[in-house]
Design a protein around this motif. Structure first.
Motif, PDB file in Angstrom:
ATOM      1  N   LEU A  68       0.905  -2.545  -2.686  1.00 30.11           N
ATOM      2  CA  LEU A  68       2.211  -2.226  -3.268  1.00 30.11           C
ATOM      3  C   LEU A  68       2.070  -1.502  -4.602  1.00 30.11           C
ATOM      4  O   LEU A  68       2.876  -0.617  -4.917  1.00 30.11           O
TER       5      LEU A  68
ATOM      6  N   TYR B 246       1.177   2.021  -3.603  1.00 25.40           N
ATOM      7  CA  TYR B 246       2.307   2.645  -2.900  1.00 25.40           C
ATOM      8  C   TYR B 246       3.420   3.009  -3.889  1.00 25.40           C
ATOM      9  O   TYR B 246       3.962   4.126  -3.848  1.00 25.40           O
TER      10      TYR B 246
ATOM     11  N   LYS C  99       2.730   2.800   5.013  1.00 21.72           N
ATOM     12  CA  LYS C  99       3.599   1.701   4.569  1.00 21.72           C
ATOM     13  C   LYS C  99       4.226   1.004   5.776  1.00 21.72           C
ATOM     14  O   LYS C  99       4.329  -0.236   5.811  1.00 21.72           O
TER      15      LYS C  99
ATOM     16  N   ASN D 166       3.761  -2.923   6.661  1.00 21.38           N
ATOM     17  CA  ASN D 166       4.884  -3.838   6.885  1.00 21.38           C
ATOM     18  C   ASN D 166       4.726  -4.582   8.212  1.00 21.38           C
ATOM     19  O   ASN D 166       4.984  -5.792   8.302  1.00 21.38           O
TER      20      ASN D 166
END
Length: 623
Positions: free
Chosen positions: A88, A91, A121, A125
């Motif tokens: 994260l 990202y 991403k 997820n």
């Protein structure tokens, strides 16, 4: 247990040894209580934690996918959370960069208009949701199992209590006690909040049983001896752990030995209780001391890493304070920042309580640099956009002239456009090649056609030169008849013939001078007035310029004649003015006569130049 006592000997630093030992043991018991509950939730497989900050987004996904595929979901919590944090962070940093670029390229857009879909991403997820689903399913089943295990242990306590209170033959009940203890041993983990209460309750009734077992000392002593043997083996194993190089591994096993000592082994004879507990607690303190030393070393390394990372952050901030005014300067600065970023990510872990603040400070430092960089390139892009408009306008201008056949006017204009193009700065890279290609093709189209026609003209002009050279050679045989009008008409015919032969190449125009010299010689032989001869030669010169389409020289000639007219008028005015200043001047005064003579000569010359100027103006009117 009641037998776990220590001598109340003070330590050198004033700390009661029993207090210190109890603190260590309580910490171990607390950890064991928590581990007892979470043993099935977070299995301790000791999978090595990688430095996830060094991995790319795709590599982090691969690492997470491999963990889910090859390891138990109960053993990978720390790894998954480490991967999630690193993913994260990277990202979000990438998205911030993409958003800035989008807003710079679309100045009318809002931040909410920005959309960016990153396959990595979406993959993350999916993997992380899979992990949460597996973990939640497992956690629910564990919670149910913990409650079941708690109920089973309470049932065993009730059975033990009933056996102690209602048994008359304790020797016969000893077999039942052993069965209860074995079942207790295998009853499984329970909620940590119930751990100490349930364990104390069970051992309370177990000690009651042994206290009443004095009726059969032989059976009790056998059990005591068996427990002593087991606890001595625990001590032996614990003493080996002192030399275990992996102190983390050693301390984890020590925790297990404490759990076995407390939960699985019964009491020993009173005369051995303090002795064996003292040995076990001393080993525990030694291992705890080694663990603290290791933790201190780790802490020191983390503090050094923190200091290094702070230095790197300071270096980034220092670079951000510099003023860079060129693309090369900014590119060099970007390389420096990338090197500092790489060093930051490979600097190692920092103290946990400093981790978030350090990361936030680092991210803020890099963000500040990026803001300055983006502002610079935003200005560059605006300038490049302006340059794009300028070059597009030059292309359109060149296209409008590319088909022109008025080469004398168009060629200087095209060259001027080319020169202007050189002085226009850079344009956006995506347009650079196509713009240059279009401009080059447009200019080449014109100049190729120009050169083609010029080559053809050159061939014609060379042919004209050859004919004029032959004609000039033929004039050597020309002789005047002595009749003024006949000879003048003949000379004019030769002039017309010469003009009819056309223009010659620039490099061959010296032949015109040779022809003019022949004319001068012929006019000298004629009894023409100076004015008449001068006008004939001037008219020949002007017509040659017209035929050569040499507008620049024609214009220069006009300017020259105008200046001559002005100069002569000024001289006449000065001479007439001088006469007025001669006192008592009479017409027969020699000085006055000389001045008047000069005035008349200048007036004749003025009339000649005025007639030349009339000829030039008539040509300009016709044009």
């Amino acid at each position: 247990m009641l037998e776990e006592k220590n001598d109340n000997l003070p330590l050198a630093d004033g700390v009661n040894p029993e207090t210190e030992t109890n603190t260590i043991v309580e910490a171990i018991n607390s950890t064991n209580a928590e581990d007892s509950e979470t043993a099935s939730i977070n299995e301790n497989n000791h999978i090595l934690l990688a430095n996830y900050d060094e991995l790319s987004l795709e590599e982090l996904n691969t690492e997470l996918e491999n963990l889910l595929k090859n390891e138990k979901v109960t053993a990978i919590r720390d790894h998954v959370e480490g991967i999630k944090r690193s993913f994260l962070n990277k990202y979000n940093e990438l998205i911030d960069e993409k958003r800035k670029v989008f807003l710079e390229e679309n100045p009318e857009a809002f931040s909410t208009d920005f959309q960016y879909d990153l396959p990595a991403k979406n993959h993350f997820n999916s993997l992380y949701n899979n992990y949460k689903d597996q973990r939640n399913t497992h956690f629910k089943s564990i919670q149910d199992q913990l409650k079941t295990n708690l109920a089973n242990r309470n049932q065993l306590i009730d059975e033990l209590k009933d056996l102690v209170e209602n048994t008359e033959n304790y020797n016969a009940a000893l077999k039942d006690i052993q069965q209860i203890r074995e079942r207790w041993k295998n009853a499984g983990p329970i909620p940590k909040d119930n751990y100490n209460h349930v364990w104390n309750n069970f051992h309370f009734h177990l000690e009651r049983f042994y206290d009443q077992l004095h009726l059969d000392r032989e059976a009790r002593d056998i059990d005591f001896k068996n427990n002593l043997d087991q606890k001595q083996k625990v001590i032996e194993r614990a003493s080996i752990l002192i030399n275990e190089p992996d102190i983390r591994k050693a301390f984890r096993e020590l925790q297990t030995l404490h759990r076995i000592w407390k939960e699985e082994i019964g009491p020993v004879a009173k005369e051995y209780r303090e002795e064996i507990w003292h040995k076990f607690s001393e080993i525990t303190k030694q291992l705890h001391s080694k663990r603290e030393s290791l933790q201190n070393e780790i802490r020191e390394r983390e503090e050094l890493n923190l200091a290094k990372k702070n230095e790197l952050i300071a270096a980034i901030n220092s670079i951000s304070t510099n003023k860079f005014n060129s693309h090369n300067d900014w590119q060099n600065a970007i390389k420096e920042i990338e090197q500092l970023r790489t060093q930051f990510f490979s600097a190692g872990r920092v103290p946990a309580e400093q981790s978030e603040d350090t990361w936030a400070t680092f991210k803020n430092a890099t963000r500040n640099f990026n803001v300055l960089k983006n502002n610079f390139y935003k200005d560059i892009k605006k300038e490049q956009q302006d340059n794009l408009v300028k070059k597009q306008a030059l292309i359109e201008k060149a296209k409008s002239l590319a088909e022109s056949t008025d080469y004398n006017t168009t060629t200087p204009a095209m060259k001027k456009i080319q020169e202007e193009w050189k002085h226009v700065g850079h344009v956006p890279r995506k347009f650079s090649d196509s713009l240059w290609k279009e401009f080059k093709q447009t200019c080449n189209s014109y100049f190729d056609r120009l050169h083609s026609e010029r080559n053809q003209e050159m061939e014609v002009e060379m042919a004209n030169f050859d004919r004029k050279k032959e004609y000039l050679e033929s004039l050597k045989d020309f002789e005047l008849t002595g009749d003024h009008k006949t000879d003048l008409d003949a000379i004019k015919v030769h002039i017309e013939n010469w003009k009819g032969l056309g223009i010659v190449p620039q490099t061959r125009r010296h032949i015109e001078g040779k022809f003019n010299k022949v004319l001068d010689a012929l006019f000298d032989k004629l009894s023409l007035s100076k004015k008449e001869a001068e006008l004939v030669k001037f008219n020949n010169k002007i017509e040659h310029l017209i035929e050569s389409n040499d507008g620049r020289r024609l214009q220069n000639e006009t300017v020259f004649v105008q200046r001559k007219v002005e100069e002569i008028q000024s001289e006449i005015f000065q001479l007439e003015n001088n006469v007025q200043f001669i006192s008592n001047a009479k017409a027969d005064n020699p000085l006055v006569k000389e001045i008047n003579k000069n005035i008349e000569r200048h007036k004749d010359e003025l009339n000649l130049w005025k007639e030349k100027l009339v000829q030039l103006r008539n040509i300009n009117k016709n044009d």
